[in-house]
Structure formats: structure tokens, C-alpha cells
Design an enzyme around this catalytic site. Structure first.
Site, short mmCIF file in Angstrom:
data_model
loop_
_atom_site.label_atom_id
_atom_site.label_comp_id
_atom_site.label_asym_id
_atom_site.label_seq_id
_atom_site.Cartn_x
_atom_site.Cartn_y
_atom_site.Cartn_z
N CYS A 30 0.90 -1.30 -0.02
CA CYS A 30 0.12 -0.15 -0.08
C CYS A 30 0.75 1.17 -0.03
CB CYS A 30 -0.91 -0.11 1.23
SG CYS A 30 -1.81 1.58 1.56
N CYS A 33 -0.03 3.93 2.68
CA CYS A 33 0.55 3.40 3.99
C CYS A 33 2.15 3.45 4.26
CB CYS A 33 0.41 1.91 4.07
SG CYS A 33 -1.58 1.20 3.90
#
Length: 105
Positions: A30, A33
Site C-alpha cells: 500500500c 501506507c
């Protein structure tokens, strides 16, 4: 270094311990993230001794991610005495997270 949680340690470190805990639900694949990670590190440093800050990879802690209703990542959940009290979804500035944490202390 922020402690990485799994399904078992989430129960003992977050749900069963009194006080404030912040958990960053994330995954290695991600992009947002990874961009949020320095903000989580800074939050851990800024609030050391006042709040516990953890990371939980949703691929490692799938049971916890499902139980917590994680549908989008990054997702930062704030706990007080094992109960969810606030949440932030997506990439946000560190100050947004700090502003959610301060009133809980």
C-alpha cells in the site's frame, strides 16, 4: 521502532491493556501506507510514555482486520482502555493524528 502486532498480540497489547493505544492498520503493498509510516513514527516519538503506538499488517493480522471492520488502508484506530474512541482513514498529516490523540490523554 514501533512494535508490529499480530492477531494474538493485538488482543493482549491493545484490547486487554489499560490506557491509550494507537494502531496503524497497513500493508506493505500500500503506497499511502508507506507514506503515512513516518507520521506514525513521529507520533510514537512525540507521545512516548503517554500512548502506545503500534502497526498491524492486515495480511498478517487478517482476523483482527476483519473484526475491526477494516475496509480501507491506511486506517489508524485510537483505543482507550481497549475500546475504540476515534479513527482516521487514508493518508493524513501527522498533525491530524496528533489532534485526535491529544484529547484522549
Amino acid at each position: 521502532m514501533i512494535e508490529q502486532l499480530n492477531d494474538e498480540t493485538f488482543k493482549t497489547e491493545v484490547l486487554a491493556k489499560p490506557g491509550i493505544a494507537v494502531v496503524d492498520f497497513w500493508a506493505g503493498w500500500c503506497g499511502p501506507c508507506r507514506m503515512l509510516a513516518p507520521h506514525i513514527e513521529a507520533l510514537a516519538n512525540d507521545f512516548a510514555g503517554q500512548a502506545r503506538v503500534y502497526k498491524l499488517d492486515v495480511e498478517v493480522g487478517q482476523e483482527t482486520a476483519v473484526a475491526m471492520g477494516i475496509m480501507n488502508i491506511p486506517c489508524v484506530i485510537f483505543f482507550k482502555d481497549g475500546k475504540v474512541v476515534d479513527k482516521s482513514i487514508g493518508l493524513v498529516p501527522k498533525e491530524v493524528l496528533a489532534n485526535k490523540l491529544r484529547p484522549l490523554l
